[in-house]
Design an enzyme around this catalytic site. Structure first.
Site, PDB file in Angstrom:
ATOM      1  N   CYS A 153     -30.725 -38.702 -15.314  1.00  0.00           N
ATOM      2  CA  CYS A 153     -30.015 -39.662 -16.161  1.00  0.00           C
ATOM      3  C   CYS A 153     -28.552 -39.827 -15.749  1.00  0.00           C
ATOM      4  O   CYS A 153     -27.793 -40.518 -16.430  1.00  0.00           O
ATOM      5  CB  CYS A 153     -30.103 -39.223 -17.616  1.00  0.00           C
ATOM      6  SG  CYS A 153     -29.366 -37.590 -17.916  1.00  0.00           S
ATOM      7  N   ASP A 270     -29.763   7.443  13.087  1.00  0.00           N
ATOM      8  CA  ASP A 270     -29.656   8.898  13.261  1.00  0.00           C
ATOM      9  C   ASP A 270     -28.311   9.302  13.852  1.00  0.00           C
ATOM     10  O   ASP A 270     -27.919  10.465  13.762  1.00  0.00           O
ATOM     11  CB  ASP A 270     -30.771   9.396  14.188  1.00  0.00           C
ATOM     12  CG  ASP A 270     -32.130   9.308  13.529  1.00  0.00           C
ATOM     13  OD1 ASP A 270     -32.218   9.539  12.312  1.00  0.00           O
ATOM     14  OD2 ASP A 270     -33.106   8.979  14.228  1.00  0.00           O
ATOM     15  N   LYS A 279     -10.902  -4.832  18.565  1.00  0.00           N
ATOM     16  CA  LYS A 279     -11.950  -5.028  19.568  1.00  0.00           C
ATOM     17  C   LYS A 279     -11.583  -4.278  20.844  1.00  0.00           C
ATOM     18  O   LYS A 279     -10.493  -4.465  21.409  1.00  0.00           O
ATOM     19  CB  LYS A 279     -12.115  -6.521  19.880  1.00  0.00           C
ATOM     20  CG  LYS A 279     -13.166  -6.808  20.935  1.00  0.00           C
ATOM     21  CD  LYS A 279     -13.205  -8.283  21.284  1.00  0.00           C
ATOM     22  CE  LYS A 279     -14.201  -8.543  22.420  1.00  0.00           C
ATOM     23  NZ  LYS A 279     -14.200  -9.960  22.836  1.00  0.00           N
ATOM     24  N   PHE A 312     -40.391   7.036   4.577  1.00  0.00           N
ATOM     25  CA  PHE A 312     -41.109   6.401   5.687  1.00  0.00           C
ATOM     26  C   PHE A 312     -40.705   7.095   6.980  1.00  0.00           C
ATOM     27  O   PHE A 312     -39.544   7.468   7.155  1.00  0.00           O
ATOM     28  CB  PHE A 312     -40.756   4.910   5.776  1.00  0.00           C
ATOM     29  CG  PHE A 312     -41.646   4.026   4.937  1.00  0.00           C
ATOM     30  CD1 PHE A 312     -42.577   3.188   5.528  1.00  0.00           C
ATOM     31  CD2 PHE A 312     -41.560   4.056   3.566  1.00  0.00           C
ATOM     32  CE1 PHE A 312     -43.390   2.383   4.761  1.00  0.00           C
ATOM     33  CE2 PHE A 312     -42.363   3.253   2.773  1.00  0.00           C
ATOM     34  CZ  PHE A 312     -43.284   2.411   3.377  1.00  0.00           C
ATOM     35  N   LYS A 332     -37.691  17.370   3.204  1.00  0.00           N
ATOM     36  CA  LYS A 332     -36.919  16.423   2.407  1.00  0.00           C
ATOM     37  C   LYS A 332     -37.309  16.445   0.929  1.00  0.00           C
ATOM     38  O   LYS A 332     -36.780  15.686   0.131  1.00  0.00           O
ATOM     39  CB  LYS A 332     -37.099  15.007   2.973  1.00  0.00           C
ATOM     40  CG  LYS A 332     -36.624  14.837   4.406  1.00  0.00           C
ATOM     41  CD  LYS A 332     -36.955  13.430   4.923  1.00  0.00           C
ATOM     42  CE  LYS A 332     -36.739  13.302   6.416  1.00  0.00           C
ATOM     43  NZ  LYS A 332     -35.308  13.283   6.756  1.00  0.00           N
TER      44      LYS A 332
END
Length: 385
Positions: A153, A270, A279, A312, A332
């Site tokens: 509208c 790791d 840089k 995992f 763990k």
């Protein structure tokens, strides 16, 4: 097969119902469509008949079969009113059953009802519409709020139909919700960390995060309250927080340590390099750059977490993979660990995978299958912890 009854009211956003039907059908759901008199001012029944499994409107009601306002909704697992006009919302809330459309919706239990409004801003914000929505929610209906946008509208404000992806996701969640996950919180981590060498270079890995994303989706659609901690930005229907480095991820894990489940699928580096501001210039290292890498922190083992912990582990060495994984489970202090042995069919970034799920008392192997299907398989394993 789960079935959706899609009720389409006379909103100018009616045409988006076609795409919703397509999304649901592609997912394997059955779709029945209920059309209001207002919707029939915009579209013909034939345009919906070509897409859905069954159709009911004022012109085809019959008491000799299931095309009537009592029987049509009985086999529907979810009733989605989208788009929902202000007129249909107010009539439904007050029980004004003067049309086949409202009569059919009144015959549905409110707990099955999902409402996605689409209306002019003034009509949506009018006290009658707001009171009606509050009453419907109070009695068990689910509301998918409209969005702020420039409306058909030409007014600009709240009232635009929610994105179809959001409507689809919320409806799918209601269809697949499992009682076990109701009220449970799940944290999923995914993707690879990026450990900065300087302000433009990093040490990272090849993790795609696809398995973690599939897991986050599966837990969400199963009914859990999901937080996805991701290395990449994504558009998802649950909470998403992004990380870059392992230390970023550590802070997020501490933030959500009171959750019921942690699924640690992220590939955490790791090794962490020494960071250099700015840089590093190639000319300053004519014989090559030597990186000083220190061991990264084991976040899964060292970050405190109050709920169940699922880890995992990725291995290339199939011969020693199970032994190494069982050792990690104990070291763990995990409730479950998922072993992924990479191969030709389940390489980095592949669409399929297979997992060994190991708990202190059980070992299960999944089939090699699409990660989407594997994610639901893993959700079921988590229910047994």
């Amino acid at each position: 097969m789960k079935t959706i009854l899609l009720a389409v009211s006379g909103s100018i956003a009616f045409y988006k119902a076609y795409e919703l039907i397509s999304l649901f059908k592609k997912e394997g759901f059955g779709v029945k469509v209920l059309l209001s008199k207002g919707a029939l001012k915009f579209a013909t029944p034939a345009s919906f008949e070509a897409l859905c499994d069954a159709l009911l409107h004022e012109g085809n009601e019959s008491w000799s079969g299931t095309n009537n306002h009592i029987a049509f909704s009985k086999d529907a697992d979810v009733v989605l009113l989208a788009p929902a006009s202000a007129n249909s919302i107010n009539k439904l809330a007050q029980g004004i059953a003067d049309t086949l459309f409202i009569q059919t919706l009144l015959a549905c239990p409110p707990a099955k009802l999902i409402i996605a409004p689409a209306a002019n801003t003034a009509m949506f914000l009018h006290f009658s519409t707001q009171n009606s929505l509050a009453l419907l929610e109070k009695n068990g209906a689910t509301l998918i709020p409209p969005v702020r946008k420039k409306l058909a509208c030409k007014d600009e404000g709240v009232g635009g139909l929610a994105p179809l992806e959001a409507i689809f996701a919320r409806t799918k969640r209601e269809l697949l919700r499992a009682d076990f996950w109701r009220g449970k919180s799940v944290i999923i981590t995914g993707g690879g960390t990026r450990e900065r060498i300087d302000c433009v270079r990093c040490v990272s890995n090849f993790s795609s995060g696809k398995m973690a994303k599939a897991l986050a989706d599966a837990f969400y659609f199963s009914g859990a309250e999901v937080v996805f901690l991701s290395a990449v930005g994504l558009s998802v229907p649950y909470i998403l927080e992004c990380f870059e480095s392992s230390q970023d991820l550590k802070k997020l894990l501490e933030k959500y340590k009171k959750a019921d489940f942690l699924v640690m699928a992220a590939a955490v580096s790791d090794f962490v390099p020494e960071f250099h501001e700015g840089k590093l210039k190639k000319r300053d290292f004519p014989k090559g750059l030597v990186l000083n890498l220190k061991p990264g922190e084991d976040l899964l083992a060292n970050t405190p977490f109050e709920g169940k912990k699922i880890g995992f582990k990725m291995e290339f060495d199939a011969e020693n993979a199970l032994e190494n994984t069982r050792a990690a489970l104990e070291e763990k202090r995990l409730d479950m660990i998922c072993l992924n042995i990479l191969g030709e069919k389940n390489h980095f970034g592949s669409e399929e995978n297979e997992l060994y799920c190991i708990t202190p008392w059980k070992l299960e192997k999944s089939p090699l299958c699409p990660k989407k299907d594997l994610a639901y398989w893993l959700v079921r394993r988590c229910e047994g912890l």
